[in-house]
Design a protein around this motif. Sequence first.
Motif, short mmCIF file in Angstrom:
data_model
loop_
_atom_site.label_atom_id
_atom_site.label_comp_id
_atom_site.label_asym_id
_atom_site.label_seq_id
_atom_site.Cartn_x
_atom_site.Cartn_y
_atom_site.Cartn_z
N UNK A 39 0.83 -1.21 0.00
CA UNK A 39 0.00 0.00 0.00
C UNK A 39 0.86 1.26 0.00
N UNK A 40 1.96 1.23 0.75
CA UNK A 40 2.86 2.39 0.77
C UNK A 40 3.42 2.65 -0.61
N UNK A 41 3.80 1.58 -1.30
CA UNK A 41 4.34 1.73 -2.65
C UNK A 41 3.26 2.25 -3.60
N UNK A 42 2.03 1.75 -3.47
CA UNK A 42 0.93 2.21 -4.31
C UNK A 42 0.67 3.70 -4.10
N UNK A 43 0.75 4.15 -2.85
CA UNK A 43 0.52 5.56 -2.56
C UNK A 43 1.59 6.43 -3.20
N UNK A 44 2.84 6.03 -3.08
CA UNK A 44 3.93 6.82 -3.66
C UNK A 44 3.81 6.85 -5.18
N UNK A 45 3.41 5.73 -5.77
CA UNK A 45 3.22 5.71 -7.21
C UNK A 45 2.11 6.65 -7.63
N UNK A 46 1.05 6.70 -6.82
CA UNK A 46 -0.09 7.58 -7.13
C UNK A 46 0.29 9.04 -6.98
N UNK A 47 1.25 9.33 -6.11
CA UNK A 47 1.69 10.71 -5.91
C UNK A 47 2.60 11.18 -7.05
N UNK A 48 3.14 10.23 -7.81
CA UNK A 48 4.00 10.61 -8.92
C UNK A 48 5.32 11.19 -8.44
N UNK A 49 5.76 12.26 -9.10
CA UNK A 49 7.01 12.93 -8.73
C UNK A 49 6.69 14.34 -8.25
N UNK A 50 7.55 14.86 -7.40
CA UNK A 50 7.36 16.24 -6.96
C UNK A 50 7.33 16.40 -5.46
N UNK A 51 6.85 17.55 -5.04
CA UNK A 51 6.92 17.97 -3.64
C UNK A 51 6.20 17.04 -2.68
N UNK A 52 4.93 16.72 -2.96
CA UNK A 52 4.18 15.85 -2.05
C UNK A 52 4.74 14.45 -2.02
N UNK A 53 5.27 13.98 -3.13
CA UNK A 53 5.91 12.66 -3.16
C UNK A 53 7.13 12.66 -2.24
#
Length: 240
Positions: A63-77
């Motif tokens: 789930x942690x990996x899925x969340x980071x993938x959904x955040x893409x790249x950038x500040x919130x990631x």
Amino acid sequence: CPTHKTLPSGKQQPLAAATKNRFLATMSKILNDAKRRGWLDSVPYIRKHRENNQRETFLTPEQANDLLQALGQGWMRDISEFALATGMRAGEILSLEWANVNLERGLVSVLASKAKSGSGRPVPLTPTARAVVERRQGLHKQFVFARAGQQSFEIDRRVFDKATEAAGLAPGFRFHDLRHSWASAHAQAGTPMLTLQRLGGWKTLSMLNRYAHLSADDLAQFANNGKLLPHPDNLSASKP
């Protein structure tokens, strides 16, 4: 008792029941002290707010990996990945300055003035956390997690909520749950509670009670000390 707090942005946010109860506990202590000194004849009953301590939202590694993938790249990631790697609170991350980063020693320092507990602490950088810090070098002279050239005081909840939904997480998942996820992962991996307390900057050990059931390594070594029965292979067969 106050009901709201003012965020750095000026926005009003309702206080949690636990926060209100801490105010009430202080008031109760003052009143009881006044009674002992003879300044009051009696102390009125102060009703506490009911706290919801059952909320336990921890991410699995998937789930942690899925969340980071959904955040893409950038500040919130970057902020979310750093939170998952260090367990630091949002305010501690957003106020982190380059002056308190030591890549040579592999740690960052949370100053007492910026810690919720009021006590400073060193935070060792995992390879993931270090990678996040390194890719943010040169973006701002003072703050590690500045956004668009300025210090930010709040996460982007719109972006975060959109990502949690895309990752299929339960409604209401909060940024602070990343810290809970980090702590639960440590507990399950056998990190001693006292060590976890120091790593996460909790003021008292009792604040980690929600994670205690996830770790039994310190109990297992003593479980056989209170033996009343012999090994199962040596037990005599029960009589019919």
